[in-house]
Design a protein around this motif. Structure first.
Motif, PDB file in Angstrom:
ATOM      1  N   PHE A 196       0.823  -1.226   0.000  1.00 21.40           N
ATOM      2  CA  PHE A 196       0.000   0.000   0.000  1.00 21.40           C
ATOM      3  C   PHE A 196       0.848   1.265   0.000  1.00 21.40           C
ATOM      4  CE2 PHE A 196       0.913  -1.840   4.040  1.00 21.40           C
ATOM      5  CZ  PHE A 196       1.519  -0.787   4.704  1.00 21.40           C
ATOM      6  N   CYS A 197       2.125   1.162  -0.396  1.00 20.81           N
ATOM      7  CA  CYS A 197       3.044   2.303  -0.271  1.00 20.81           C
ATOM      8  C   CYS A 197       3.535   2.762  -1.639  1.00 20.81           C
ATOM      9  CB  CYS A 197       4.234   1.907   0.604  1.00 20.81           C
ATOM     10  SG  CYS A 197       5.439   3.223   0.812  1.00 20.81           S
ATOM     11  N   MET A 248      10.983   8.328   8.725  1.00 19.08           N
ATOM     12  CA  MET A 248       9.723   7.772   8.227  1.00 19.08           C
ATOM     13  C   MET A 248       9.447   8.235   6.800  1.00 19.08           C
ATOM     14  SD  MET A 248       7.164   8.085  11.479  1.00 19.08           S
ATOM     15  CE  MET A 248       7.549   7.379  13.095  1.00 19.08           C
ATOM     16  N   GLY A 264      12.054   4.674   2.087  1.00 20.95           N
ATOM     17  CA  GLY A 264      13.037   3.650   2.403  1.00 20.95           C
ATOM     18  C   GLY A 264      12.840   2.981   3.742  1.00 20.95           C
ATOM     19  N   GLU A 265      13.598   1.900   3.934  1.00 24.49           N
ATOM     20  CA  GLU A 265      13.587   1.153   5.191  1.00 24.49           C
ATOM     21  C   GLU A 265      14.890   1.513   5.920  1.00 24.49           C
ATOM     22  OE1 GLU A 265      11.787  -0.847   7.243  1.00 24.49           O
ATOM     23  OE2 GLU A 265      13.661  -0.838   8.367  1.00 24.49           O
ATOM     24  N   SER A 297      11.925   4.226  12.277  1.00 22.72           N
ATOM     25  CA  SER A 297      10.757   3.392  11.998  1.00 22.72           C
ATOM     26  C   SER A 297      11.147   2.220  11.117  1.00 22.72           C
ATOM     27  CB  SER A 297       9.693   4.241  11.282  1.00 22.72           C
ATOM     28  OG  SER A 297       8.558   3.472  10.995  1.00 22.72           O
ATOM     29  N   THR A 298      10.627   1.056  11.429  1.00 26.58           N
ATOM     30  CA  THR A 298      10.987  -0.125  10.631  1.00 26.58           C
ATOM     31  C   THR A 298       9.773  -0.967  10.282  1.00 26.58           C
ATOM     32  OG1 THR A 298      12.371  -2.121  10.517  1.00 26.58           O
ATOM     33  CG2 THR A 298      11.485  -1.542  12.676  1.00 26.58           C
ATOM     34  N   SER A 299       9.866  -1.638   9.141  1.00 23.14           N
ATOM     35  CA  SER A 299       8.831  -2.561   8.719  1.00 23.14           C
ATOM     36  C   SER A 299       9.043  -3.930   9.361  1.00 23.14           C
ATOM     37  CB  SER A 299       8.850  -2.681   7.193  1.00 23.14           C
ATOM     38  OG  SER A 299      10.154  -3.016   6.765  1.00 23.14           O
ATOM     39  N   SER A 306       6.182  -0.733  12.096  1.00 22.11           N
ATOM     40  CA  SER A 306       4.995  -0.686  11.238  1.00 22.11           C
ATOM     41  C   SER A 306       4.356  -2.066  11.211  1.00 22.11           C
ATOM     42  CB  SER A 306       5.406  -0.258   9.824  1.00 22.11           C
ATOM     43  OG  SER A 306       5.958   1.033   9.856  1.00 22.11           O
ATOM     44  N   HIS A 320       0.539  -2.979  10.988  1.00 20.74           N
ATOM     45  CA  HIS A 320      -0.525  -3.006   9.972  1.00 20.74           C
ATOM     46  C   HIS A 320      -1.416  -4.239   9.996  1.00 20.74           C
ATOM     47  CE1 HIS A 320       1.801   0.296   8.563  1.00 20.74           C
ATOM     48  NE2 HIS A 320       2.698  -0.426   7.941  1.00 20.74           N
ATOM     49  N   GLU A 373       2.944   1.527  14.390  1.00 24.69           N
ATOM     50  CA  GLU A 373       2.212   2.212  13.321  1.00 24.69           C
ATOM     51  C   GLU A 373       1.268   1.209  12.660  1.00 24.69           C
ATOM     52  OE1 GLU A 373       6.237   3.426  12.098  1.00 24.69           O
ATOM     53  OE2 GLU A 373       5.155   5.094  11.152  1.00 24.69           O
ATOM     54  N   THR A 420      -1.441   1.319   9.501  1.00 24.84           N
ATOM     55  CA  THR A 420      -2.145   1.997   8.412  1.00 24.84           C
ATOM     56  C   THR A 420      -3.489   1.315   8.203  1.00 24.84           C
ATOM     57  OG1 THR A 420      -0.108   2.707   7.331  1.00 24.84           O
ATOM     58  CG2 THR A 420      -2.060   2.526   5.941  1.00 24.84           C
ATOM     59  N   PHE A 427      -5.241   5.239   5.493  1.00 26.05           N
ATOM     60  CA  PHE A 427      -4.528   5.113   4.206  1.00 26.05           C
ATOM     61  C   PHE A 427      -4.551   6.423   3.409  1.00 26.05           C
ATOM     62  CE2 PHE A 427      -4.874   4.071  -0.388  1.00 26.05           C
ATOM     63  CZ  PHE A 427      -3.569   3.640  -0.566  1.00 26.05           C
ATOM     64  N   ASN A 428      -3.396   6.812   2.916  1.00 23.59           N
ATOM     65  CA  ASN A 428      -3.294   7.965   2.018  1.00 23.59           C
ATOM     66  C   ASN A 428      -3.190   7.457   0.590  1.00 23.59           C
ATOM     67  OD1 ASN A 428      -3.153  10.158   3.989  1.00 23.59           O
ATOM     68  ND2 ASN A 428      -1.202   9.224   4.578  1.00 23.59           N
ATOM     69  N   CYS A 442       2.100  10.299   4.629  1.00 21.61           N
ATOM     70  CA  CYS A 442       2.699   8.970   4.800  1.00 21.61           C
ATOM     71  C   CYS A 442       2.416   8.106   3.587  1.00 21.61           C
ATOM     72  CB  CYS A 442       2.104   8.237   6.001  1.00 21.61           C
ATOM     73  SG  CYS A 442       2.341   9.054   7.547  1.00 21.61           S
ATOM     74  N   GLY A 443       3.442   7.513   3.053  1.00 16.53           N
ATOM     75  CA  GLY A 443       3.256   6.555   1.969  1.00 16.53           C
ATOM     76  C   GLY A 443       3.085   7.176   0.593  1.00 16.53           C
TER      77      GLY A 443
HETATM   78  N1  SAH Z   1       9.966   1.675   5.939  1.00 16.75           N
HETATM   79  C1  SAH Z   1       9.770   2.188   7.263  1.00 16.75           C
HETATM   80  C2  SAH Z   1       9.654   3.703   7.264  1.00 16.75           C
HETATM   81  C3  SAH Z   1       8.406   4.238   6.594  1.00 16.75           C
HETATM   82  S1  SAH Z   1       7.479   5.082   7.782  1.00 16.75           S
HETATM   83  C4  SAH Z   1       8.542   1.536   7.885  1.00 16.75           C
HETATM   84  O1  SAH Z   1       7.878   0.783   7.189  1.00 16.75           O
HETATM   85  O2  SAH Z   1       8.300   1.728   9.077  1.00 16.75           O
HETATM   86  C5  SAH Z   1       6.041   5.427   6.935  1.00 16.75           C
HETATM   87  C6  SAH Z   1       4.812   4.782   7.531  1.00 16.75           C
HETATM   88  O3  SAH Z   1       3.724   5.046   6.647  1.00 16.75           O
HETATM   89  C7  SAH Z   1       4.946   3.280   7.621  1.00 16.75           C
HETATM   90  O4  SAH Z   1       4.257   2.801   8.744  1.00 16.75           O
HETATM   91  C8  SAH Z   1       4.237   2.855   6.359  1.00 16.75           C
HETATM   92  O5  SAH Z   1       3.806   1.520   6.396  1.00 16.75           O
HETATM   93  C9  SAH Z   1       3.111   3.825   6.300  1.00 16.75           C
HETATM   94  N2  SAH Z   1       2.523   3.955   4.954  1.00 16.75           N
HETATM   95  C10 SAH Z   1       3.058   3.571   3.774  1.00 16.75           C
HETATM   96  N3  SAH Z   1       2.219   3.856   2.765  1.00 16.75           N
HETATM   97  C11 SAH Z   1       1.143   4.437   3.306  1.00 16.75           C
HETATM   98  C12 SAH Z   1      -0.055   4.976   2.763  1.00 16.75           C
HETATM   99  N4  SAH Z   1      -0.264   5.003   1.446  1.00 16.75           N
HETATM  100  N5  SAH Z   1      -0.953   5.515   3.618  1.00 16.75           N
HETATM  101  C13 SAH Z   1      -0.714   5.544   4.958  1.00 16.75           C
HETATM  102  N6  SAH Z   1       0.399   5.055   5.516  1.00 16.75           N
HETATM  103  C14 SAH Z   1       1.319   4.498   4.709  1.00 16.75           C
END
Ligand code: SAH
Length: 370
Positions: A127-128, A166, A169-170, A201-203, A223, A225, A266, A268, A299-300, A343-344
Motif C-alpha cells: 500500500f506504499c 519515516m 526507504g527502510e 521506523s521499521t517494517s 509498522s 498493519h 504504526e 495503516t 490510508f493515504n 505517509c506513503g
Molecule cells: N519503511 C519504514 C519507514 C516508513 S514510515 C517503515 O515501514 O516503518 C512510513 C509509515 O507510513 C509506515 O508505517 C508505512 O507503512 C506507512 N505507509 C506507507 N504507505 C502508506 C499509505 N499510502 N498511507 C498511509 N500510511 C502508509
C-alpha cells in the motif's frame, strides 16, 4: 531547473555524514589529536560551515588533510513544495539520478522533519507509493544530513525539534548510514537533539532492531498493519522472513534494554482489509503486556493504488476498541497530501507533482560548497 547533483568520487567520502567516533579515529590515525573531530563537527553542524579553509582552528595540516580526503560539498534540494497546511516537501536529486523527498511538518509547539534513508525501498509493502518505484540505492549519511540541513535553513536550529526516519526507504536496511546520522543528531557537539525526539521506523527487520537496541538510544517505531501473519504477509512481504512473533520478541528486547521507553506501533488503516473491530481486538491481544503507543494512519491514496481510506466512523470504531482496552492510541492527522507529502505518498518524482502545487516550487541554487 537542472541543478548539478553532488557526485562525490567513491574514494572521497562526504564529510557531512561522519560522526564523532569515526572522525576521531581518522584524526588519531593521522597523528593528530582526537579533539580535532569536535572542532570539525562544530564548524559543520553548529555553524553550518563546510568550507575547510574557513576552519581556522584546525591548523594547516588538519585542513589540508581534510580537504584532500573528503568531499565537503553539501547537497541542496532541487525543488521545494508548500502545502496549504504549512507542510513543506523538498526533493533532492542524488548522484546516479535517483531522487528522494523530505517533509517538514510544523505542528503546535514542535516541528518534525521526516527524512528519507533510501531512494526507493526494497521492502515492497502493498500500500506504499515508495514501494511502487522499486529500490534504487541506500543513501549515504551525508545525503541524509543534507535533509536535516535543509530543515535548519528553513526553521533554524532551535525550530527543528523532532527527526523521524519515516520518509522513503527502510532505515534499518541502511543501518550504517542511519546510525551515523542518529549519532550526529544526538551529539551535543553536532545537533544535540533530545534522545526522545529521534525516531527510527521499521517494517520489521528483526536483527537490526536488536542491534539498534544495543547501540543507539533513539525511539523505535514498528509498522505492524496487521495482527495476524497471514494478513501481514500480504501487506508487508518481509513478514515471511520475520513473522510477528519475532518482531514482538525484538520489541521486548528493545524495551528490556530501554526500560524508560515505549515502542511506537504504526498501523495503516486500509478499508475492508485490516480496519475491522475484530482486527482491533486481535491487535490488543498481540500487544498485551508491551509498553506501546499506537499511531493509526488512515490510508493515504496515491495514483494507481489499489486500497481505499476507511470512512471516519470505521476509523473511530477501530480506535475505540484500542482505547477501551487501555492501549494509548493516536490518530495521525493527514498532513501535506495536496503536495503528495503524506505517509506513503513519497515517490521522489518531480514529474506530475507540479500540478499539485501550482507556483509553489521555489527556485534554489545548485549544491554549493557550503
Ligand atoms: N519503511 C519504514 C519507514 C516508513 S514510515 C517503515 O515501514 O516503518 C512510513 C509509515 O507510513 C509506515 O508505517 C508505512 O507503512 C506507512 N505507509 C506507507 N504507505 C502508506 C499509505 N499510502 N498511507 C498511509 N500510511 C502508509
Amino acid at each position: 531547473m537542472s541543478a548539478p547533483t553532488l557526485n562525490p568520487p567513491a574514494d572521497r567520502p562526504g564529510l557531512w555524514g561522519w560522526d564523532r567516533v569515526r572522525l576521531e579515529a581518522w584524526f588519531v590515525a593521522r597523528g593528530e589529536p582526537a579533539y580535532r573531530a569536535r572542532q570539525v563537527l562544530s564548524w559543520l553542524h553548529r555553524r553550518g560551515v563546510g568550507d575547510v579553509d574557513a576552519m581556522t582552528d584546525l591548523g594547516r595540516a588538519g585542513r589540508a588533510g581534510l580537504a584532500a580526503s573528503f568531499d565537503t560539498r553539501r547537497l541542496l534540494p532541487d525543488g521545494v513544495f508548500r502545502s496549504a497546511d504549512g507542510t513543506e516537501k523538498a526533493l533532492f536529486r542524488l548522484s546516479g539520478g535517483a531522487a528522494v523527498e523530505t517533509v517538514l511538518i510544523p505542528e503546535e509547539g514542535r516541528t518534525t522533519l521526516c527524512v528519507s534513508s533510501q531512494a526507493g525501498c526494497p521492502i515492497d509493502c502493498a500500500f506504499c507509493a515508495t514501494a511502487a518505484q522499486g529500490f534504487q540505492r541506500n543513501l549515504e549519511a551525508h545525503e541524509i544530513v543534507a535533509q536535516v540541513r535543509w530543515a535548519i535553513d528553513r526553521v533554524g536550529r532551535e525550530g527543528l525539534t523532532n527527526v523521524v526516519f519515516m520518509g522513503m526507504g527502510e532505515p534499518l536496511a541502511n543501518y550504517r548510514a542511519v546510525a551515523s546520522v542518529c549519532r550526529l543528531l544526538l551529539d551535543p557537539v553536532a545537533y544535540g537533539l533530545s534522545r526522545r525526539r529521534i525516531t527510527v521506523s521499521t517494517s520489521g527487520l528483526v536483527p537490526q532492531m536488536r542491534r539498534l537496541a544495543d547501540e543507539l538510544d533513539v525511539a523505535l517505531a514498528v509498522s505492524l498493519h496487521a495482527a495476524h501473519d497471514a494478513l501481514r504477509e500480504r501487506l508487508v512481504p518481509l513478514n515471511r522472513v520475520h513473522p510477528l512473533a519475532e518482531i514482538l520478541a525484538a520489541c521486548r528486547y528493545y524495551l528490556a534494554r530501554r526500560p524508560d521507553r515505549h515502542v511506537l506501533v504504526e498501523y495503516t488503516l486500509l478499508d475492508g482489509v485490516n480496519d475491522g473491530t475484530d482486527e482491533a481486538r486481535a491487535l490488543v491481544r498481540l500487544l498485551r503486556g508491551l509498553a506501546v503507543k499506537v499511531n493509526l494512519i488512515p490510508f493515504n491514496p496515491f495514483p494507481g493504488s489499489a486500497f481505499r481510506r476507511p470512512a471516519d466512523a470505521r476509523v473511530a470504531a477501530f480506535q475505540d476498541v484500542l482505547t477501551r482496552a487501555g492501549v494509548f492510541t493516536r490518530l495521525r492527522r493527514t498532513r501535506g497530501d495536496d503536495i503528495a507529502a503524506a505517509c506513503g505518498q513519497l515517490a521522489g518524482e518531480v514529474r506530475d507533482r507540479r500540478k499539485h502545487a501550482p507556483g509553489a516550487e521555489i527556485p534554489c541554487s545548485s549544491h554549493r560548497a557550503a
